[in-house]
Design a protein around this motif. Structure first.
Motif, PDB file in Angstrom:
ATOM      1  N   GLN A 119      -2.307  -7.145  18.346  1.00  0.00           N
ATOM      2  CA  GLN A 119      -1.801  -6.783  17.023  1.00  0.00           C
ATOM      3  C   GLN A 119      -1.816  -7.976  16.077  1.00  0.00           C
ATOM      4  OE1 GLN A 119       2.046  -4.951  17.594  1.00  0.00           O
ATOM      5  NE2 GLN A 119       1.178  -2.916  17.255  1.00  0.00           N
ATOM      6  N   LEU A 120      -1.470  -9.170  16.603  1.00  0.00           N
ATOM      7  CA  LEU A 120      -1.499 -10.375  15.780  1.00  0.00           C
ATOM      8  C   LEU A 120      -2.919 -10.674  15.312  1.00  0.00           C
ATOM      9  CD1 LEU A 120       0.985 -12.639  17.791  1.00  0.00           C
ATOM     10  CD2 LEU A 120       1.403 -11.499  15.603  1.00  0.00           C
ATOM     11  N   THR A 550      -2.614  -2.122   1.576  1.00  0.00           N
ATOM     12  CA  THR A 550      -1.550  -1.273   2.132  1.00  0.00           C
ATOM     13  C   THR A 550      -1.836  -0.970   3.602  1.00  0.00           C
ATOM     14  OG1 THR A 550      -1.276  -0.249  -0.046  1.00  0.00           O
ATOM     15  CG2 THR A 550      -0.241   0.857   1.838  1.00  0.00           C
ATOM     16  N   LEU A 551      -1.108  -1.634   4.494  1.00  0.00           N
ATOM     17  CA  LEU A 551      -1.290  -1.440   5.926  1.00  0.00           C
ATOM     18  C   LEU A 551      -0.510  -0.207   6.383  1.00  0.00           C
ATOM     19  CD1 LEU A 551      -2.405  -2.604   8.640  1.00  0.00           C
ATOM     20  CD2 LEU A 551      -0.207  -3.806   8.873  1.00  0.00           C
ATOM     21  N   LEU A 552      -1.214   0.756   6.998  1.00  0.00           N
ATOM     22  CA  LEU A 552      -0.561   1.971   7.513  1.00  0.00           C
ATOM     23  C   LEU A 552      -0.111   1.803   8.956  1.00  0.00           C
ATOM     24  CD1 LEU A 552      -2.984   4.695   6.077  1.00  0.00           C
ATOM     25  CD2 LEU A 552      -0.759   3.990   5.170  1.00  0.00           C
ATOM     26  N   GLY A 553      -0.830   1.010   9.728  1.00  0.00           N
ATOM     27  CA  GLY A 553      -0.481   0.805  11.131  1.00  0.00           C
ATOM     28  C   GLY A 553      -1.564   0.016  11.834  1.00  0.00           C
ATOM     29  N   SER A 554      -1.286  -0.379  13.060  1.00  0.00           N
ATOM     30  CA  SER A 554      -2.275  -1.152  13.821  1.00  0.00           C
ATOM     31  C   SER A 554      -2.093  -0.894  15.301  1.00  0.00           C
ATOM     32  CB  SER A 554      -2.133  -2.645  13.526  1.00  0.00           C
ATOM     33  OG  SER A 554      -0.835  -3.101  13.883  1.00  0.00           O
ATOM     34  N   SER A 555      -3.156  -1.156  16.054  1.00  0.00           N
ATOM     35  CA  SER A 555      -3.132  -1.003  17.508  1.00  0.00           C
ATOM     36  C   SER A 555      -4.078  -2.030  18.103  1.00  0.00           C
ATOM     37  CB  SER A 555      -3.567   0.415  17.900  1.00  0.00           C
ATOM     38  OG  SER A 555      -4.927   0.614  17.580  1.00  0.00           O
ATOM     39  N   GLY A 558      -7.601  -1.836  16.271  1.00  0.00           N
ATOM     40  CA  GLY A 558      -7.835  -2.132  14.871  1.00  0.00           C
ATOM     41  C   GLY A 558      -6.633  -1.859  13.992  1.00  0.00           C
ATOM     42  N   SER A 559      -6.784  -2.193  12.718  1.00  0.00           N
ATOM     43  CA  SER A 559      -5.729  -1.958  11.731  1.00  0.00           C
ATOM     44  C   SER A 559      -6.186  -0.880  10.758  1.00  0.00           C
ATOM     45  CB  SER A 559      -5.420  -3.246  10.962  1.00  0.00           C
ATOM     46  OG  SER A 559      -4.989  -4.272  11.854  1.00  0.00           O
ATOM     47  N   VAL A 560      -5.228  -0.062  10.277  1.00  0.00           N
ATOM     48  CA  VAL A 560      -5.548   1.059   9.402  1.00  0.00           C
ATOM     49  C   VAL A 560      -4.913   0.827   8.029  1.00  0.00           C
ATOM     50  CG1 VAL A 560      -5.437   3.560   9.103  1.00  0.00           C
ATOM     51  CG2 VAL A 560      -5.585   2.584  11.403  1.00  0.00           C
ATOM     52  N   TYR A 561      -5.741   0.961   6.971  1.00  0.00           N
ATOM     53  CA  TYR A 561      -5.290   0.710   5.609  1.00  0.00           C
ATOM     54  C   TYR A 561      -5.468   1.956   4.749  1.00  0.00           C
ATOM     55  CZ  TYR A 561      -5.654  -4.147   7.134  1.00  0.00           C
ATOM     56  OH  TYR A 561      -5.514  -5.320   7.826  1.00  0.00           O
ATOM     57  N   SER A 566     -12.836   6.759  -6.131  1.00  0.00           N
ATOM     58  CA  SER A 566     -12.826   7.033  -7.573  1.00  0.00           C
ATOM     59  C   SER A 566     -12.621   8.507  -7.891  1.00  0.00           C
ATOM     60  CB  SER A 566     -14.143   6.558  -8.203  1.00  0.00           C
ATOM     61  OG  SER A 566     -15.252   7.183  -7.560  1.00  0.00           O
ATOM     62  N   ASN A 567     -12.964   9.399  -6.940  1.00  0.00           N
ATOM     63  CA  ASN A 567     -12.767  10.839  -7.177  1.00  0.00           C
ATOM     64  C   ASN A 567     -11.391  11.313  -6.723  1.00  0.00           C
ATOM     65  OD1 ASN A 567     -13.012  10.673  -4.434  1.00  0.00           O
ATOM     66  ND2 ASN A 567     -14.704  12.145  -4.250  1.00  0.00           N
ATOM     67  N   GLU A 568     -10.443  10.359  -6.537  1.00  0.00           N
ATOM     68  CA  GLU A 568      -9.059  10.628  -6.151  1.00  0.00           C
ATOM     69  C   GLU A 568      -8.899  11.075  -4.701  1.00  0.00           C
ATOM     70  OE1 GLU A 568      -6.691   9.790  -8.206  1.00  0.00           O
ATOM     71  OE2 GLU A 568      -8.173   9.306  -9.740  1.00  0.00           O
ATOM     72  N   THR A 569      -9.944  10.956  -3.903  1.00  0.00           N
ATOM     73  CA  THR A 569      -9.845  11.286  -2.475  1.00  0.00           C
ATOM     74  C   THR A 569      -9.132  10.166  -1.739  1.00  0.00           C
ATOM     75  OG1 THR A 569     -11.926  12.540  -2.526  1.00  0.00           O
ATOM     76  CG2 THR A 569     -11.122  11.841  -0.371  1.00  0.00           C
ATOM     77  N   MET A 570      -8.029  10.507  -1.059  1.00  0.00           N
ATOM     78  CA  MET A 570      -7.274   9.508  -0.310  1.00  0.00           C
ATOM     79  C   MET A 570      -7.814   9.434   1.117  1.00  0.00           C
ATOM     80  SD  MET A 570      -3.375  10.221  -1.659  1.00  0.00           S
ATOM     81  CE  MET A 570      -2.770   8.712  -0.931  1.00  0.00           C
ATOM     82  N   VAL A 571      -7.967   8.209   1.628  1.00  0.00           N
ATOM     83  CA  VAL A 571      -8.544   8.008   2.958  1.00  0.00           C
ATOM     84  C   VAL A 571      -7.734   6.972   3.731  1.00  0.00           C
ATOM     85  CG1 VAL A 571     -10.899   8.610   2.268  1.00  0.00           C
ATOM     86  CG2 VAL A 571     -10.122   6.244   2.054  1.00  0.00           C
ATOM     87  N   ALA A 572      -7.984   6.942   5.042  1.00  0.00           N
ATOM     88  CA  ALA A 572      -7.423   5.900   5.908  1.00  0.00           C
ATOM     89  C   ALA A 572      -8.590   5.106   6.467  1.00  0.00           C
ATOM     90  CB  ALA A 572      -6.599   6.516   7.029  1.00  0.00           C
ATOM     91  N   VAL A 573      -8.640   3.814   6.184  1.00  0.00           N
ATOM     92  CA  VAL A 573      -9.755   2.954   6.603  1.00  0.00           C
ATOM     93  C   VAL A 573      -9.323   2.144   7.822  1.00  0.00           C
ATOM     94  CG1 VAL A 573     -11.336   1.116   5.907  1.00  0.00           C
ATOM     95  CG2 VAL A 573     -10.571   2.814   4.223  1.00  0.00           C
TER      96      VAL A 573
END
Length: 586
Positions: A119-120, A550-555, A558-561, A566-573
């Motif tokens: 995680q670190l 904006t960090l959503l979580g990690s394992s 990898g880490s998820v952001y 631009s078309n307002e579609t929200m995603v998790a990277v």
């Protein structure tokens, strides 16, 4: 279990569910891999279709050599412990030796330290430039080819040498052989119909169904073309053609065991369409001509021109036009009545009869008792005279068990009532010998001697027998077999056959008239283009995530952001990481 339920605060009304889940969990964490059930079996048990897993006691773990267990196995136990808020660990302590607990605790500690370190490491994103290794380039190219591509008419004309090699034709279009510049062989299906609207319906039916599925026993869609001068679908090339040419000739190239493998593979493909896709897909035209064979004779269900998507919560569909092929389709498909996905099960049963007999189900050149093969199979099965049928069909004695099993399954599949027909996943289990096959009900009890003399094309059952409860899903009159009014049914068959012949004649010409795409088709093509996985640049993802702010979580992987396009579609990277580049690529 009562004490466990009290500790875990489980209500008495959920006792049966809790006991079933506990049994499944105990089987899933067995020491020997071969003792753990298949996930398909786990699903059947959890939803109470099957109650066959015996209770495993924790005492059996006392003799287990914990030193030899897989590292991930301990992590799974740890996960269960966390979910149950420590109750599992209490049970474990009370049933194993002290030194085993010590070993278990040490491994858990090491695993936790490893997770914290990972995680670190996740909190930094490597920005070092590097070249992609050759195998990664190839992998990304393969992934890009996995999604349906949009081809131009010029590309397809070059690939097919101006549509020079005709592989076959049907009411939905003509199929031509093609080869792309990278040596990939394809089958190009040029769509046709009685009107532009009909062509668009065929196009949408095929692309929206097979274009969104990935299964070994379904033909793969490489891409499509929808231009003013050409509407075509590009499929993988199947070197051994369709199943019908191996069934209905004297040269028996395929042995009975290989035919059984083809039956199982076909059933798995249909089960995937019915039970595993996000939206249920009903094929409507299962027959030997639509079962294609690759170079290893592995079956793939093809021709989705009649297929239809339906939501899982919608158990019935009302059809507005005739679908299917006479002799394989339930007659109710030609009526504006509600039907269910069990109409495919009926068609599969008819296909199964033809595979057993290596003949068409209806053959008026044979003796009257044998001319309608399903009725003859039922008669032999009822009299326990399958040996005579095997001799007539050229089946060896060593394949007797397999033959009897397939015959019983076929009889269940063509039952009068849709709810009496088994789910296709249950058919797969029965074909593989994992499920017992109940004694089939008669699909033809109403047929008297006089009725049989009418030479009905498709006699059916009007009985009210009992069937296994696990097969019951819903009731419908539409894909039931209609009352045996032979004259009415014969007229329906004649009209459908005339329609099919006219469509075949029209399929021999390719319409080249220019036209504009309707707005609905433009929207559909755009939706299909967005449905496939896209390749983004690092710059696009940095902009979308505001430089990974904006960090959503990690394992450990990898880490998820959070990101917004631009078309307002929200995603998790998810940014992958690992101890090495090789690990990340894997």
């Amino acid at each position: 279990m009562r004490k466990l339920m009290i500790v875990c605060e489980i209500e008495e009304k959920d006792r049966g569910m809790a006991e079933r889940m506990a049994k499944v969990a105990l089987w899933c964490v067995q020491y020997k891999p071969e003792s753990r059930p298949l996930m398909s079996i786990v699903i059947l048990v959890v939803i109470a279709w099957k109650e066959r897993l015996p209770l495993c006691t924790m005492k059996s773990w006392n003799n287990t050599n914990l030193w030899s267990l897989n590292f991930l196995y301990y992590l799974q136990i740890l996960a269960i412990e966390v979910v149950l808020q420590g109750h599992f660990f209490y049970t474990f302590l009370s049933n194993v030796r002290y030194w085993q607990v010590f070993v278990y605790a040490m491994i858990v500690i090491v695993a936790e330290v490893h997770r914290i370190i990972a995680q670190l490491r996740n909190r930094t994103i490597s920005l070092e430039p590097q070249f992609l290794p050759l195998f990664m380039v190839k992998f990304l190219d393969d992934m890009d080819r996995e999604k349906p591509n949009k081809f131009t008419s010029q590309q397809l004309r070059i690939a097919t040498n101006n549509f020079n090699t005709l592989l076959g034709s049907s009411g939905f279009g003509s199929v031509y052989k093609g080869i792309f510049s990278n040596e990939t062989m394809v089958a190009v299906k040029v769509l046709n119909g009685t009107s532009d609207k009909r062509i668009e319906e065929q196009f949408i039916a095929e692309v929206s169904t097979i274009g969104r599925t990935h299964h070994f026993n379904l033909v793969r869609l490489h891409g499509f073309c929808f231009e003013k001068c050409l509407r075509a679908l590009v499929y993988e090339y199947m070197g051994n053609g369709s199943l019908d040419k191996y069934l209905f000739n004297d040269n028996k190239l395929l042995g009975f065991e290989k035919l059984h493998e083809i039956v199982v593979g076909t059933a798995k493909g249909i089960a995937y369409l019915h039970e595993e896709c996000r939206q249920r897909i009903i094929h409507y035209d299962i027959k030997p001509e639509n079962i294609l064979l690759d170079m290893k004779f592995s079956p793939k269900v093809a021709d989705f021109g009649l297929a239809k998507l339906c939501n899982r919560d919608k158990t019935h569909i009302t059809m507005t036009g005739g679908r299917g092929t006479p002799g394989y389709a339930v007659p109710g498909l030609w009526m504006p009545l509600p039907i269910t996905h069990k109409c495919d099960v009926y068609s599969f049963g008819m296909l199964l009869f033809e595979i057993i007999g290596r003949r068409r189900n209806l053959d008026v050149n044979l003796p009257e008792s044998q001319e309608w093969f399903p009725k003859w199979v039922w008669s032999k099965n009822e009299k326990r005279e399958m040996g005579g049928l095997m001799i007539a069909c050229g089946i060896e004695e060593k394949d007797r068990g397999m033959t009897e099993r397939m015959a019983k399954i076929a009889l269940w599949c063509i039952q009068y009532k849709p709810e009496s027909r088994p789910l296709t996943s249950i058919v797969v289990k029965m074909l593989e010998g994992l499920d017992e096959i109940p004694t089939p009900l008669s699909p033809f009890p109403f047929l008297s001697v006089e009725a049989s003399n009418l030479r009905s094309i498709c006699p059916h059952d009007l009985g009210n027998g009992l069937q296994p409860e696990s097969w019951t899903v819903e009731t419908s009159w539409g894909d039931s077999i209609l009352h045996p009014n032979v004259f009415v049914y014969a007229m329906i068959v004649i009209v459908a056959e005339v329609h099919r012949i006219i469509a075949q004649l029209r399929s021999r010409t390719i319409s080249l008239e220019p036209q504009f795409l309707p707005l609905s088709m433009v929207k559909f093509l755009d939706d299909m283009d967005r449905a496939k996985p896209n390749k983004f640049t690092s710059q696009q993802l940095r902009i979308a995530t505001n430089n990974f702010n904006t960090l959503l979580g990690s394992s450990g992987f990898g880490s998820v952001y959070k990101g917004i396009f631009s078309n307002e579609t929200m995603v998790a990277v998810k940014v992958l990481n690992g101890t090495s580049d090789k690990k990340i690529e894997e």
